[in-house]
Design an enzyme around this catalytic site. Structure first.
Site, mmCIF file in Angstrom:
data_model
loop_
_atom_site.group_PDB
_atom_site.id
_atom_site.type_symbol
_atom_site.label_atom_id
_atom_site.label_comp_id
_atom_site.label_asym_id
_atom_site.label_seq_id
_atom_site.Cartn_x
_atom_site.Cartn_y
_atom_site.Cartn_z
ATOM 1 N N SER A 1 0.811 -1.214 0.000
ATOM 2 C CA SER A 1 0.000 0.000 0.000
ATOM 3 C C SER A 1 0.853 1.277 0.000
ATOM 4 O O SER A 1 1.551 1.523 -0.959
ATOM 5 C CB SER A 1 -0.968 -0.058 1.176
ATOM 6 O OG SER A 1 -1.894 0.968 1.098
ATOM 7 N N ASP B 1 -1.983 6.413 -3.470
ATOM 8 C CA ASP B 1 -0.941 5.694 -2.729
ATOM 9 C C ASP B 1 -0.410 4.571 -3.636
ATOM 10 O O ASP B 1 -0.704 4.545 -4.838
ATOM 11 C CB ASP B 1 -1.504 5.165 -1.400
ATOM 12 C CG ASP B 1 -2.491 4.039 -1.587
ATOM 13 O OD1 ASP B 1 -3.107 3.954 -2.666
ATOM 14 O OD2 ASP B 1 -2.648 3.208 -0.666
ATOM 15 N N ASP C 1 -1.100 1.453 -4.127
ATOM 16 C CA ASP C 1 -1.987 0.499 -4.807
ATOM 17 C C ASP C 1 -3.311 1.141 -5.235
ATOM 18 O O ASP C 1 -4.252 0.429 -5.609
ATOM 19 C CB ASP C 1 -2.234 -0.751 -3.949
ATOM 20 C CG ASP C 1 -2.913 -0.455 -2.620
ATOM 21 O OD1 ASP C 1 -2.753 0.671 -2.099
ATOM 22 O OD2 ASP C 1 -3.604 -1.341 -2.097
ATOM 23 N N ASP D 1 -5.822 2.448 -3.814
ATOM 24 C CA ASP D 1 -7.108 2.316 -3.127
ATOM 25 C C ASP D 1 -7.355 3.568 -2.280
ATOM 26 O O ASP D 1 -8.330 3.657 -1.542
ATOM 27 C CB ASP D 1 -7.188 1.032 -2.282
ATOM 28 C CG ASP D 1 -6.171 0.972 -1.166
ATOM 29 O OD1 ASP D 1 -5.282 1.849 -1.108
ATOM 30 O OD2 ASP D 1 -6.254 0.031 -0.346
HETATM 31 MG MG MG Z 1 -3.473 1.411 -0.239
#
Ligand code: MG
Length: 455
Positions: free
Chosen positions: A97, A236, A238, A240
């Site tokens: 992440s 960020d 990834d 999400d």
């Molecule tokens: Mg993330």
């Protein structure tokens, strides 16, 4: 028993805390949990170690008899989409992440594209610790198929979001991570003039730290102002999670982005329900009230929010970091969709980002922490509940104390020997006052419990 899973998934420094051997065991344990059958989507972020973990986990999964749908480098929302699109029984996302490049992590997903349930994590942890996994006989080893999830994902989003009615200039900073594969392209297709920065894939994250904090995205803020752009969008590692920068280069608080998206997305719906965690700003309660809806507050962590949505349903979910869940699209934090929905809402408002933000009431948040040994946290929490008994309390995660003009959240960390103290109020003095009260009570309770003789 050591706890492998944190707030969401397993995370650690590569080849120290997180090894490919562990990745293999995780894959094999997941296959064992799935009784050696079924199809698992596997995706990974741009980190230099991600392919190593993909291969290790895939080996574990097929050794245990599961088939693998390999979707390659993808944002987490694309993995969630792929699970449903390819009718998989589970998913594995390899990502740390927002952590720096030396980290990696493994997040497990359920067949509905939402975070793996806690009971499932516990069962997989047990299988790994007891080494009670089962391998398939040679002729039952799983198969690996490669699949392109990015194309149908982009198509799916474009089918849901009509072309923007106004051409905005947007600077996009994807931290050299997976968001680069989708967000700049989607914004262009929807009619924005896009200026991209840090959108070349590079797992060492040379452009910036992947956590989109105001400090880490200073260059984006400067670029938005320098280019006279309408806004900036940052993800960020990834994708999400999304941060929004206004036309003056200021970063909006994540819960305000959540609240603005919620207001736009839920308008006209009857008694809409929003699911979020206990630490989110009251601005979300204000929005829900105005819409005639309600806010349900859960424990902190995406699996807890996903559980509440699965069990009781809702129109919108999310976290204060600027991660919104659109249950009618995907049961995961959808950083890409959050950015697009924010821009859609902004255009509809006809305002600049700073003016749009001012349509919500202002709140001030403070965050502090004190050291507290793990073994006394429970007793400290009980004592705090007694001390604050005359107020409205919520003990869903730590202790939240609601006052007429603000709130306090006293919450033991799940991973470190600390107690956190958050406070929020409509002016900074009151927020500070509440924080002082919280810290004073925390210190007193920790002292009282800590000085008791052990029996
Ligand atoms: Mg993330």
């Amino acid at each position: 028993m050591p706890k492998l899973f944190g707030t969401f998934g397993v995370r650690g420094v590569v080849n120290q805390e997180l090894t490919p051997e562990f990745g293999f065991e995780m894959g094999l344990a997941l296959a064992t949990y799935m009784k050696g059958s079924g199809k698992v989507a596997v995706g990974y972020d741009t980190r230099t170690s991600s392919v190593m973990f993909e291969q290790a986990i895939t080996a574990g999964l097929i050794s245990g008899g599961c088939d693998v749908v390999a979707i390659g480098t993808s944002p987490t929302p694309v993995l969630s989409f792929a699970i449903r699109h390819f009718s998989c029984d589970a998913g594995v996302m390899i990502t740390a992440s927002h952590n720096p490049p030396q980290y990696n992590g493994i997040k497990l997903w359920d067949s509905d594209g939402g975070a793996f349930p806690r009971e499932g994590e516990r069962e997989i942890e047990r299988i790994i610790l007891e080494k009670s996994w089962k391998r398939a006989p040679w002729d039952k080893i799983g198969k690996i198929g490669k699949a392109d999830a990015l194309t149908p994902y982009i198509k799916g989003i474009l089918n849901r979001i009509p072309k923007f009615k106004r051409k905005l200039k947007v600077v996009v900073d994807c931290a050299n991570a997976t968001g680069s594969l989708v967000t700049p392209r989607l914004l262009r297709e929807l009619g924005c003039k896009v200026i991209s920065m840090n959108c070349q894939i590079d797992g060492t994250f040379p452009g910036r730290n992947p956590e989109p904090t105001p400090e880490n995205i200073k260059e984006l803020s400067k670029t938005v102002v320098a280019c006279g752009a309408d806004l900036g969008v940052a993800h960020d590692g990834d994708a999400d999670r999304t941060a929004i920068v206004n036309e003056k280069g200021e970063v909006l608080a994540g819960d305000r982005v959540f609240a603005l998206v919620a207001f736009h997305h839920l308008r006209g719906k009857k008694n809409p329900k929003i699911v979020t965690d206990i630490s989110v700003s009251s601005v979300l309660d204000d929005v829900a009230r105005e819409l005639g809806g309600s806010v349900v507050k859960t424990l902190v962590g995406e699996p807890e929010i996903a559980r509440e949505i699965r069990e009781h349903g809702c129109e919108l979910g999310g976290e204060g970091t600027g991660s919104v869940i659109f249950p009618d699209w995907a049961l995961c934090r959808e950083g890409v969709m959050t950015a697009l929905k924010f821009i859609e809402a902004l255009i509809q408002s006809g305002k600049k980002v700073s003016e749009f933000d001012r349509t919500l009431p202002q709140y001030f948040l403070t965050k502090q922490k004190i050291k507290c040994p793990n073994e006394i946290k429970g007793q400290v929490l009980n004592l705090l509940s007694e001390r604050f008994a005359r107020y409205k309390l919520n003990r869903v995660d730590g202790l939240r104390v609601d006052f007429d003009d603000g709130w306090l959240l006293l919450r033991p960390s799940g991973t470190e020997p600390i107690f956190r103290c958050f406070s929020e109020a409509k002016n900074s003095e009151r927020a500070k006052e509440l924080a002082e009260l919280g810290m004073r009570e925390l210190e007193a309770c920790a002292k009282t419990v800590g000085s008791k003789p052990k029996n």
